[in-house]
Design an enzyme around this catalytic site. Sequence first.
Site, short mmCIF file in Angstrom:
data_model
loop_
_atom_site.label_atom_id
_atom_site.label_comp_id
_atom_site.label_asym_id
_atom_site.label_seq_id
_atom_site.Cartn_x
_atom_site.Cartn_y
_atom_site.Cartn_z
N ARG A 48 0.58 -1.11 0.01
CA ARG A 48 -0.05 -0.10 0.09
C ARG A 48 0.66 1.45 0.10
O ARG A 48 1.75 1.34 0.88
CB ARG A 48 -0.85 -0.01 1.22
CG ARG A 48 -1.65 1.31 1.52
CD ARG A 48 -2.57 1.21 2.74
NE ARG A 48 -3.10 2.52 3.24
CZ ARG A 48 -2.95 3.03 4.25
NH1 ARG A 48 -1.93 2.74 5.10
NH2 ARG A 48 -3.36 3.96 4.48
N ARG A 89 -8.04 18.72 8.63
CA ARG A 89 -7.07 18.83 9.95
C ARG A 89 -6.91 20.33 10.53
O ARG A 89 -7.38 21.23 9.66
CB ARG A 89 -5.72 18.42 9.42
CG ARG A 89 -5.47 16.99 8.84
CD ARG A 89 -4.13 16.69 8.54
NE ARG A 89 -4.00 15.38 8.30
CZ ARG A 89 -3.97 14.10 8.92
NH1 ARG A 89 -3.85 14.48 10.52
NH2 ARG A 89 -3.91 12.82 8.65
N LYS A 237 -13.26 2.53 0.86
CA LYS A 237 -12.91 2.55 2.44
C LYS A 237 -14.22 3.14 2.92
O LYS A 237 -14.71 4.10 3.06
CB LYS A 237 -11.78 3.50 2.70
CG LYS A 237 -10.45 3.18 1.83
CD LYS A 237 -9.41 4.00 1.93
CE LYS A 237 -8.98 4.15 3.32
NZ LYS A 237 -7.78 5.27 3.60
N THR A 295 -6.41 -1.22 10.06
CA THR A 295 -6.10 -0.35 11.18
C THR A 295 -6.22 -1.02 12.44
O THR A 295 -6.82 -1.67 12.83
CB THR A 295 -7.29 0.77 11.04
OG1 THR A 295 -7.74 1.01 9.80
CG2 THR A 295 -6.91 1.74 11.99
#
Length: 502
Positions: A48, A89, A237, A295
Site C-alpha cells: 500500500r 485537519r 474505504k 487499522t
Amino acid sequence: MPSSSIASSDSQSSLLGSRTKIVATVGPACRDRDTLKALVSAGVNVFRLNFSHGTHEDHSRALEAIDAVEAELGRPLGVLQDLGGPKIRLGALPSDELDCPVNARFALVAVPSESATEPRELTCTYPDLADDLRPGETILFADGAVAMVVETVTPGRAELRVTLPGKLRSRQGINLPGTELKIESLTPKDIADLEWTARYKDRIQFVGLSFVRSAADIDRLRGELERRDIHAAIVAKIEKPQAVRNLKTIIGATDAVMVARGDLGVEMETAQVPAIQKRIIAECNRASVPVITATQMLTSMESSNRPTRAEATDVFNAVLDGTDAVMLSGESAIGRYPVEAVATMRRICDEAEATRAQGIDGVEIAGRARFGVTILPTITTALVEAAVLVAQRIDAAMILVATASGVTARALSRLRPTSPVLALATTPAVARSLTLSWGVVPVTLADTPLVTKTEEADLQFALDHLKREGLARSGQKIVLIRGYLPNDADLADQSLLIREIP
C-alpha cells in the site's frame, strides 16, 4: 534490519497454504529493497502506497523497489494506491498546542482575526467547515481525544464549547460524526495524485477512495480513472456513518472494500465497530466483493516484537469472519519490527485458516458465498461450483485455473474452496490483479500462449510447472479449469479436467 530466519523461512509450498492475503503499508521503515524483499518472503501480497503522506517522488522510488523485488522473487505483487481524500485537519496553533479545559469556549473560523495571537480561534484545512455545521452537532479532534459541541453558527464562524477536555496540537485530525459535509470525496490533491497514477497505469492494480459516503463517490472516481485510461480496481474505504447506511449500494458500485476502522471508530460509537465490521465482511462475501480489514490490527508491534493477545485474537477473528485480506499500517510503515509484524500476521492467519478448515464446536464460521447469474455467466457459475465440489470430494491438492482475465480465479476465491487455487495468468497485470483474492496464488506465464493451447496441453504445462517449482508430488490429485479465453468461440469452451499427478 529484517531477521534472516524470518526472511528465509518462506517457500513456494507455504504459499499454497496461505489463503488470507496481507497488505503492508510502505513507509520509512521499509522503503529499501532489502526490507521490501524480506516483507514479501514473510508473507506480503500487496503493498500500500499511502498518499496522505510522502511525495510523488517517494512513491515512485518505492514502486521501482517493489518492481525490482517482484522480478527477483518471480512472484506477482499487487500495489494499492490509497488516496488521502477529504481528511480535515486543524490549522497551525499559535504555540503549536492548546489546552482545552471542560466548558472552555473556542471559535472555528474560515478567516482568522487580524490578531495572529488569538488563541481561541481555530482554523482547519476545509475553510467552509463552519458554514456546514449546525448548533448541537459534535466535533471530535485528535481521534476523539477532545470533543466540542457547536453552540451558534454565523457566516464563516462557529462558536464551540469543550465537552471532552484535553490538549490539541497543530494539524491534528477533525471528525464530524453527525455532520453532512458539502466537501467532495475526491479532493484537488486526489485529482493531482491520479495524474501520478496515469504515469504508472500498467502497474497500479488498486486505488483506494477515502471517506466514501455513497455510490456516487465511487462513480466519480471511476470516471476520473477512465478519463486517464487507468484500469485499476477501486477499493471503497468504509469509515463514515453515511457509508455504513449506504453499504449495499456502495458494494454494488465498487470492486473491493476496506473496513477502515481508524476513522470509523471515531465517527461511530466504538462499541458498534465490531458488529459493523462483521456486517461489512458478510455483505462483501455475499456480493463476491473482496474485503480488507485494516487499522490497528497489530499496532503494539510498532514498538514491540510481539503482539498483544487481544491483537492476535482480532486478526484471527477477522479471518474466521471471512475477510479476504488483513492490512498493516504503521506496523510496517514506521514500526521498529516491520518484518516480524508481517511474519506474525501470517502465522495468525494460517492458524485461523486451519481452524476454519477443521471447524470448532460452538463456533460459527463464515460460510461460502454463492454467485448469482447476474454476476457471472451461468456456465462459469456452474463450472466453478462443480470444481469446488469435485476438489473437496477427491481431496484435491489444488485447483488450477488458466485465465486470461482473472474472472474465473476470482469466482473460485469467492466460494472459499478447501483446496488452494493456482491461477495460471497470461499477463503480469492479470496475476497482480489477483493478489487480493483469498486463496488464489497467481503465477505469470507470459511466455506461454494459453489461449492457443488445448485442455491437455494446458494441463501438461501446469504439471510441469508444479513439479519444477516443487508445488506438487506424485499421486496427488488436481482439478484444472480453463476459464473463458479470448480465442474461445463461446463460453461453452470452458472446461474442467481431473488428473492424478504421475
